[in-house]
Design an enzyme around this catalytic site. Sequence first.
Site, PDB file in Angstrom:
ATOM      1  N   GLU A  77       0.810  -1.209   0.000  1.00 10.53           N
ATOM      2  CA  GLU A  77       0.000   0.000   0.000  1.00 10.53           C
ATOM      3  C   GLU A  77       0.855   1.277   0.000  1.00 10.53           C
ATOM      4  O   GLU A  77       0.524   2.241  -0.663  1.00 10.53           O
ATOM      5  CB  GLU A  77      -0.930  -0.001   1.216  1.00 10.53           C
ATOM      6  CG  GLU A  77      -2.197   0.789   0.953  1.00 10.53           C
ATOM      7  CD  GLU A  77      -3.067   0.883   2.188  1.00 10.53           C
ATOM      8  OE1 GLU A  77      -3.014  -0.048   3.014  1.00 10.53           O
ATOM      9  OE2 GLU A  77      -3.784   1.884   2.305  1.00 10.53           O
ATOM     10  N   ASP A  78       1.939   1.254   0.730  1.00  8.81           N
ATOM     11  CA  ASP A  78       2.659   2.511   0.980  1.00  8.81           C
ATOM     12  C   ASP A  78       4.021   2.652   0.308  1.00  8.81           C
ATOM     13  O   ASP A  78       4.672   3.682   0.488  1.00  8.81           O
ATOM     14  CB  ASP A  78       2.857   2.709   2.494  1.00  8.81           C
ATOM     15  CG  ASP A  78       1.528   2.845   3.223  1.00  8.81           C
ATOM     16  OD1 ASP A  78       0.545   3.189   2.547  1.00  8.81           O
ATOM     17  OD2 ASP A  78       1.481   2.609   4.443  1.00  8.81           O
TER      18      ASP A  78
END
Length: 492
Positions: A77-78
């Site tokens: 996600e990051d």
Amino acid sequence: METEFETLLSKIKSLCLGADLQTIKDAFEFAKEAHAGQNRLSGESVITHLLETASILADWRLDTTSIVAGLLHDIVEDTDKTLNQIENKFGSEVAVIVNGVTKIGEIKLRGRQEEEFVENIRKMILVMAHDLRVVLIKLADRYHNMKTLSFLPLEKQKRIAKETLEVYAPLAERLGIGEMKGKLEDLAFPYLYPNEFAWVKSFSAPYYHQAEEYVDKAKATIEKEMEKEGLIAQTHGRSKHLYSLWHKLMRPEVNKDITKIYDLVALRILVNSIRDCYAVLGEVHKIWKPVPYEGISDFIAVPKPNGYRSIHTKVFGPDGRIIEVQIRTYEMHQEAENGIAAHWHYAQAKSAGVSDKKLSEGVFAPDEKLSWVKQLVAWQKEIVDSREFLKALKFDALSHRIFVFSPKGDVFDLPVGATPIDFAFTVHTALGDKAAGCRVNGKLVPLDYKLKSGEMVEILLDKNRKAPSRDWSNFVVTQIARREIAKHFNKS
Ligand code: MN
């Protein structure tokens, strides 16, 4: 950062014997590089969050795969690292779990409409059903997020706290991690009900204090008694969580009268064996009489639906004050604290012949022979089957659904009473049209068989078949199957 990681490693060494430390180190280095320079709104680095998450997983004594996935859970996600890179470096099991955690993160449990909310919960269960470790990591992740919630914007605080209270706390309870349930609720409490929280906290403080002193007194008395009888036990006081106290205070029969709450601080007694539990119960009742009608709850003989075991007894303690005594073995205690993870761990250790003494210390190496997967399959079945679980999530709508697997492991949800034909049409119209037989968990079943949650369904095809059978409409329950069957017969 390095020291924080060393602390985690030594915890893993002492709690998760048999863990693959090198792989865990590799995962830490991988995450550190990927998240380099990233900070959270709290000012802490992302790595601190990952280490905290992994540390909870270690407390639960989970396996290397879980801890590695815990360290990597925010990567997709990051950062610009991909799932493929994770799979290449750490294997497909870790990748599947990280993917599951990422997917659950994307599901927004904030639907305005009840229906939308139910739909999202359903999606979440589908993701979870692949591997229960996904949800354990999500719980650990959520726990640390809740501890640092005050740094987020107000609106987000409320949404996340609500989700925690309505979804994650019941999940923790259902998985038997009672401790985590209480902690999550208490963390969410002040964000959702600030006034009530402030009131309960200040109003109850002197009573907690009093109760603690009182339990200390009782503890000294019972310890002496047990020593005389040669019973070896550990005793301690346990304070009721605030959110659960508030709920109890609000019950009509309590009506905010805190003196009616006898387990504000309970006396907990831990022993080696079930036999000792009953021996201790005898000693307790010898010196303090049980309260009539309120008396004993024997959750050893009749465990709670989530597996909780203990004996609870309310007695007239020293000075005639009512006190709750909870008696359990070390094993039951571990289970209550660590839920399904402990369950699995104990089963393994016992079958490997680990001594009772080691078991009571809670430190032992798991046996490789019994696989995680086997245990998880059993739990997954239970979790999707259980009405209790759904009730805990407050969504009755879901209790009318079942969850079944395709041979490839895809999960489909169907209404209760669905048959292989319903399944076939749900997967694909062509599969329904050509269905000729069905195997459930490898065994042939009739086409009107009623599927159950957790079953693996394989449709056998007849390539020459042109149309569905008219008879099928007598037993299918889904709209799609009805419609598709009708199509063929309306034409002619
Ligand atoms: Mn996270």
